[in-house]
Write an enzyme that holds these catalytic residues in place. Structure first.
Site, PDB file in Angstrom:
ATOM      1  N   SER A  48      37.111  10.353   9.855  1.00 23.04           N
ATOM      2  CA  SER A  48      36.597  11.446  10.684  1.00 23.04           C
ATOM      3  C   SER A  48      36.314  11.033  12.123  1.00 23.04           C
ATOM      4  O   SER A  48      36.139  11.892  12.985  1.00 23.04           O
ATOM      5  CB  SER A  48      35.336  12.054  10.069  1.00 23.04           C
ATOM      6  OG  SER A  48      34.239  11.185  10.215  1.00 23.04           O
ATOM      7  N   LYS A  88      29.069   9.963  13.281  1.00 27.66           N
ATOM      8  CA  LYS A  88      29.469  11.158  14.035  1.00 27.66           C
ATOM      9  C   LYS A  88      29.037  11.010  15.492  1.00 27.66           C
ATOM     10  O   LYS A  88      28.241  10.157  15.837  1.00 27.66           O
ATOM     11  CB  LYS A  88      28.814  12.426  13.455  1.00 27.66           C
ATOM     12  CG  LYS A  88      29.128  12.700  12.002  1.00 27.66           C
ATOM     13  CD  LYS A  88      30.572  13.077  11.765  1.00 27.66           C
ATOM     14  CE  LYS A  88      30.829  13.332  10.282  1.00 27.66           C
ATOM     15  NZ  LYS A  88      32.230  13.420   9.974  1.00 27.66           N
TER      16      LYS A  88
END
Length: 184
Positions: A48, A88
């Site tokens: 991700s 993230k």
């Protein structure tokens, strides 16, 4: 008369060994405390954050006194509903209004389109959060750099992340050597 050099020999050697062990144990304790309170080592799990970080990269994370800020790559605590540490990027902070235009592939925060040189492609994947969206105070809105393959705050499954659940900011990728470098 006894020679002082020889009299202290065996006892002195045992004392030196004991001092060496005490020093070693003290150093290990200091390192454990240092890494428990200031730094953490985390391994990336998944894609991700491509192209910034890759699956299996090892990261050095600063946690002591850290407050999340826009643009920082952070680690979200795995002892939450997320189930494992998440890596993230902070896109917006509490009070910010975020909008995503999936047709253009752009992300806006407070009316300003973000300059995101770390992305390899525009943001096209959407989830169930509707925009414009105001980030609640005390939380951050996070997204992966691989926007079209990242489960992040665009989904109510993850949602906004409480600032208390942020373990720290990623400083450096140190393994593998080909990925080594400061993370921006």
């Amino acid at each position: 008369m006894e020679n002082p050099k020889h009299a202290a020999g065996p006892a002195n050697s045992g004392q030196n060994l004991l001092e060496w062990y005490e020093t070693l144990i003290s150093a290990v304790v200091v390192l454990v405390l240092f890494f428990s309170f200031f730094f953490r080592i985390i391994q990336v799990d998944g894609s991700s954050m491509d192209p910034t970080l890759h699956n299996g990269d090892r990261l050095l994370v600063w946690g002591a006194g850290y407050s999340p800020a826009r643009g920082d790559v952070v680690i979200v605590d795995g002892d939450t509903v997320y189930g494992r540490p998440l890596v993230k990027r902070v896109i917006a902070e509490g009070g910010d209004t975020i909008s995503i235009d999936y047709a253009d592939g752009t992300v806006e925060v407070n009316g300003q389109v973000l300059d995101e040189p770390y992305l390899s492609e525009p943001t096209r994947l959407g989830y169930d959060v509707t925009f414009p969206f105001v980030v609640p105070e005390g939380t951050v809105f996070v997204m992966g750099d691989n926007r079209n393959a990242s489960l992040d705050s665009r989904s109510s499954q993850i949602g906004c992340i409480s600032c208390e659940d942020i373990l720290g900011k990623v400083l450096v990728c140190f393994l593998p050597l080909e990925d080594m470098g400061v993370i921006e």
